[in-house]
Design a protein around this motif. Structure first.
Motif, PDB file in Angstrom:
ATOM      1  N   ASN A   1      18.450   9.074   8.470  1.00 45.52           N
ATOM      2  CA  ASN A   1      18.978   7.864   9.993  1.00 45.52           C
ATOM      3  C   ASN A   1      18.194   6.779  10.277  1.00 45.52           C
ATOM      4  OD1 ASN A   1      16.810   9.391   9.561  1.00 45.52           O
ATOM      5  ND2 ASN A   1      16.536   9.763  12.237  1.00 45.52           N
ATOM      6  N   GLU A   2      16.410   6.865   9.402  1.00 42.64           N
ATOM      7  CA  GLU A   2      15.774   5.343   9.262  1.00 42.64           C
ATOM      8  C   GLU A   2      15.088   5.143   8.250  1.00 42.64           C
ATOM      9  OE1 GLU A   2      13.002   7.646  12.122  1.00 42.64           O
ATOM     10  OE2 GLU A   2      11.956   8.206  10.184  1.00 42.64           O
ATOM     11  N   TYR A   3      15.045   3.749   8.341  1.00 44.60           N
ATOM     12  CA  TYR A   3      13.226   3.972   7.414  1.00 44.60           C
ATOM     13  C   TYR A   3      12.204   4.247   8.109  1.00 44.60           C
ATOM     14  CZ  TYR A   3      16.439   0.344   6.028  1.00 44.60           C
ATOM     15  OH  TYR A   3      17.891  -0.648   5.407  1.00 44.60           O
ATOM     16  N   GLN A   4      11.186   4.749   6.803  1.00 52.06           N
ATOM     17  CA  GLN A   4      10.139   5.270   7.165  1.00 52.06           C
ATOM     18  C   GLN A   4       8.804   4.242   6.317  1.00 52.06           C
ATOM     19  OE1 GLN A   4       9.921   9.792   6.238  1.00 52.06           O
ATOM     20  NE2 GLN A   4      10.981   9.998   7.941  1.00 52.06           N
ATOM     21  N   VAL A   5       8.013   3.590   7.141  1.00 58.47           N
ATOM     22  CA  VAL A   5       6.612   2.883   6.195  1.00 58.47           C
ATOM     23  C   VAL A   5       5.333   2.965   6.063  1.00 58.47           C
ATOM     24  CG1 VAL A   5       6.222   0.416   6.360  1.00 58.47           C
ATOM     25  CG2 VAL A   5       8.212   0.697   7.181  1.00 58.47           C
ATOM     26  N   SER A   6       5.119   3.101   5.448  1.00 56.12           N
ATOM     27  CA  SER A   6       3.732   3.648   5.272  1.00 56.12           C
ATOM     28  C   SER A   6       2.748   3.117   4.405  1.00 56.12           C
ATOM     29  CB  SER A   6       4.126   5.401   3.807  1.00 56.12           C
ATOM     30  OG  SER A   6       4.099   4.946   2.448  1.00 56.12           O
ATOM     31  N   VAL A   7       1.888   2.513   4.421  1.00 58.00           N
ATOM     32  CA  VAL A   7       0.574   1.897   4.008  1.00 58.00           C
ATOM     33  C   VAL A   7      -0.616   2.793   3.710  1.00 58.00           C
ATOM     34  CG1 VAL A   7      -1.363   0.549   4.180  1.00 58.00           C
ATOM     35  CG2 VAL A   7       1.136   0.482   5.552  1.00 58.00           C
ATOM     36  N   ASN A   8      -1.075   2.634   1.933  1.00 59.43           N
ATOM     37  CA  ASN A   8      -1.204   3.339   1.052  1.00 59.43           C
ATOM     38  C   ASN A   8      -1.326   4.964   1.551  1.00 59.43           C
ATOM     39  OD1 ASN A   8      -2.832   0.928   0.493  1.00 59.43           O
ATOM     40  ND2 ASN A   8      -4.317   0.977   2.023  1.00 59.43           N
ATOM     41  N   GLY A   9      -0.131   5.173   1.522  1.00 61.65           N
ATOM     42  CA  GLY A   9      -0.193   6.413   1.405  1.00 61.65           C
ATOM     43  C   GLY A   9      -0.070   7.331   2.815  1.00 61.65           C
ATOM     44  N   ARG A  10       0.041   6.376   3.942  1.00 57.78           N
ATOM     45  CA  ARG A  10      -0.241   7.687   4.792  1.00 57.78           C
ATOM     46  C   ARG A  10       1.362   6.475   6.052  1.00 57.78           C
ATOM     47  NH1 ARG A  10      -4.063   5.644   9.838  1.00 57.78           N
ATOM     48  NH2 ARG A  10      -2.824   6.237  11.810  1.00 57.78           N
TER      49      ARG A  10
ATOM     50  N   GLY B   1      18.129  -8.305  16.916  1.00 61.05           N
ATOM     51  CA  GLY B   1      18.401  -7.484  17.569  1.00 61.05           C
ATOM     52  C   GLY B   1      16.678  -7.356  18.528  1.00 61.05           C
ATOM     53  N   GLU B   2      16.819  -6.604  18.838  1.00 62.33           N
ATOM     54  CA  GLU B   2      15.320  -6.318  20.126  1.00 62.33           C
ATOM     55  C   GLU B   2      14.047  -5.444  18.690  1.00 62.33           C
ATOM     56  OE1 GLU B   2      13.949  -2.603  23.195  1.00 62.33           O
ATOM     57  OE2 GLU B   2      16.312  -2.773  22.837  1.00 62.33           O
ATOM     58  N   GLU B   3      13.590  -6.187  18.811  1.00 60.27           N
ATOM     59  CA  GLU B   3      12.334  -5.759  18.546  1.00 60.27           C
ATOM     60  C   GLU B   3      11.461  -4.498  18.888  1.00 60.27           C
ATOM     61  OE1 GLU B   3       9.205  -9.394  19.382  1.00 60.27           O
ATOM     62  OE2 GLU B   3      10.444 -10.286  17.407  1.00 60.27           O
ATOM     63  N   VAL B   4      10.759  -4.105  17.985  1.00 58.26           N
ATOM     64  CA  VAL B   4      10.152  -2.373  17.799  1.00 58.26           C
ATOM     65  C   VAL B   4       8.719  -3.114  17.004  1.00 58.26           C
ATOM     66  CG1 VAL B   4       9.667  -0.469  17.729  1.00 58.26           C
ATOM     67  CG2 VAL B   4      12.502  -1.216  17.280  1.00 58.26           C
ATOM     68  N   LYS B   5       7.898  -2.919  18.424  1.00 56.96           N
ATOM     69  CA  LYS B   5       6.415  -3.543  18.073  1.00 56.96           C
ATOM     70  C   LYS B   5       5.354  -2.266  17.974  1.00 56.96           C
ATOM     71  CE  LYS B   5       7.424  -7.809  20.995  1.00 56.96           C
ATOM     72  NZ  LYS B   5       6.507  -8.757  21.588  1.00 56.96           N
ATOM     73  N   SER B   6       4.286  -2.225  17.144  1.00 58.90           N
ATOM     74  CA  SER B   6       3.607  -1.352  17.264  1.00 58.90           C
ATOM     75  C   SER B   6       1.683  -2.182  16.639  1.00 58.90           C
ATOM     76  CB  SER B   6       3.116  -0.505  15.737  1.00 58.90           C
ATOM     77  OG  SER B   6       2.587   0.487  15.492  1.00 58.90           O
ATOM     78  N   THR B   7       1.094  -2.131  17.416  1.00 62.46           N
ATOM     79  CA  THR B   7      -0.586  -2.078  17.162  1.00 62.46           C
ATOM     80  C   THR B   7      -1.343  -1.372  15.955  1.00 62.46           C
ATOM     81  OG1 THR B   7      -1.246  -0.766  19.286  1.00 62.46           O
ATOM     82  CG2 THR B   7      -0.154  -3.536  19.701  1.00 62.46           C
ATOM     83  N   VAL B   8      -0.677  -0.646  15.438  1.00 61.04           N
ATOM     84  CA  VAL B   8      -1.278   0.335  14.591  1.00 61.04           C
ATOM     85  C   VAL B   8      -1.477  -0.655  13.534  1.00 61.04           C
ATOM     86  CG1 VAL B   8      -0.647   2.026  13.084  1.00 61.04           C
ATOM     87  CG2 VAL B   8      -0.245   2.447  15.668  1.00 61.04           C
ATOM     88  N   MET B   9      -2.952  -0.864  12.963  1.00 58.91           N
ATOM     89  CA  MET B   9      -2.978  -1.280  12.112  1.00 58.91           C
ATOM     90  C   MET B   9      -4.026  -0.725  11.133  1.00 58.91           C
ATOM     91  SD  MET B   9      -2.651  -4.446  10.745  1.00 58.91           S
ATOM     92  CE  MET B   9      -1.835  -4.575  12.046  1.00 58.91           C
ATOM     93  N   THR B  10      -2.896  -0.436  10.121  1.00 58.03           N
ATOM     94  CA  THR B  10      -3.977   0.744   8.674  1.00 58.03           C
ATOM     95  C   THR B  10      -4.052  -0.522   7.848  1.00 58.03           C
ATOM     96  OG1 THR B  10      -1.631   0.907   8.200  1.00 58.03           O
ATOM     97  CG2 THR B  10      -2.517   2.467   8.831  1.00 58.03           C
ATOM     98  N   PHE B  11      -3.614  -1.550   7.559  1.00 58.73           N
ATOM     99  CA  PHE B  11      -3.994  -2.733   6.776  1.00 58.73           C
ATOM    100  C   PHE B  11      -5.820  -2.832   7.005  1.00 58.73           C
ATOM    101  CE2 PHE B  11       0.549  -3.509   7.249  1.00 58.73           C
ATOM    102  CZ  PHE B  11       1.028  -3.122   5.965  1.00 58.73           C
ATOM    103  N   LYS B  12      -5.980  -3.591   5.656  1.00 58.94           N
ATOM    104  CA  LYS B  12      -7.967  -3.531   6.018  1.00 58.94           C
ATOM    105  C   LYS B  12      -8.028  -5.008   5.727  1.00 58.94           C
ATOM    106  CE  LYS B  12      -8.605   0.314   6.887  1.00 58.94           C
ATOM    107  NZ  LYS B  12      -8.552   1.081   8.625  1.00 58.94           N
ATOM    108  N   ASP B  13      -8.508  -5.681   5.723  1.00 56.27           N
ATOM    109  CA  ASP B  13      -9.068  -7.349   5.870  1.00 56.27           C
ATOM    110  C   ASP B  13      -9.349  -7.690   4.412  1.00 56.27           C
ATOM    111  OD1 ASP B  13      -9.610  -9.998   6.526  1.00 56.27           O
ATOM    112  OD2 ASP B  13     -10.924  -9.834   7.629  1.00 56.27           O
ATOM    113  N   GLY B  14      -8.444  -8.470   4.089  1.00 59.19           N
ATOM    114  CA  GLY B  14      -9.282  -8.707   2.301  1.00 59.19           C
ATOM    115  C   GLY B  14      -9.514  -7.130   1.479  1.00 59.19           C
ATOM    116  N   GLN B  15      -8.352  -7.005   2.181  1.00 53.47           N
ATOM    117  CA  GLN B  15      -8.104  -5.075   0.515  1.00 53.47           C
ATOM    118  C   GLN B  15      -7.096  -5.017   0.115  1.00 53.47           C
ATOM    119  OE1 GLN B  15     -10.622  -2.933  -0.371  1.00 53.47           O
ATOM    120  NE2 GLN B  15     -12.383  -4.647   0.459  1.00 53.47           N
TER     121      GLN B  15
END
Length: 138
Positions: free
Chosen positions: A98-107, A73-87
């Motif tokens: 109505n949606e999936y909510q995705v959190s990284v390290n509780g955020r 389908g149509e891509e949904v993109k985000s440049t929000v990057m909460t992942f840390k190099d090597g962590q």
């Protein structure tokens, strides 16, 4: 801590208010272009429809999508990057009405509207360049 084999595949059942929690670490430095992909399949075959695809290009962007009849389908993109190099990180994909909510390290970072009934999801696959510690449905 023991790691799971990647690609990791597991039969699951999802419903509203359930969540998938994934603990992992990028397998290489961000400058080497590692990726991670999580696919929610509506069947137990790899050519099944994908209700939700979450793909991280570590250090760059996140791309979310679905697949119906072999067509994405149509891509949904985000440049929000909460992942840390090597962590290590904990990725939580929560199923809302109505949606999936995705959190990284509780955020809470990303959302993706349902294109398929989340109850149709039968299998999850986590793969690409990650060292995987755990995958749990809660």
């Amino acid at each position: 801590m023991a790691t799971l084999q990647v690609p990791y595949t597991k039969n699951i059942s999802l419903s509203v208010d359930s969540a998938v929690k994934i603990k992992a670490t990028p397998a290489m430095p961000f400058n080497m272009g590692p990726e991670m992909q999580v696919d929610f399949y509506t069947g137990i075959e790899m050519d099944s429809n994908i209700a939700f695809q979450f793909r991280v290009y570590f250090g760059k962007q996140v791309v979310m999508n679905s697949r119906l009849g072999g067509n994405c389908g149509e891509e949904v993109k985000s440049t929000v990057m909460t992942f840390k190099d090597g962590q290590p990180f904990e990725l939580c994909i929560s199923v809302q009405s109505n949606e999936y909510q995705v959190s990284v390290n509780g955020r809470q970072c990303y959302t993706f509207p349902h294109r398929f009934d989340p109850g149709s999801v039968k299998m999850i696959q986590v793969w690409r360049d990650v060292s995987l510690t755990s995958v749990n449905v809660v």
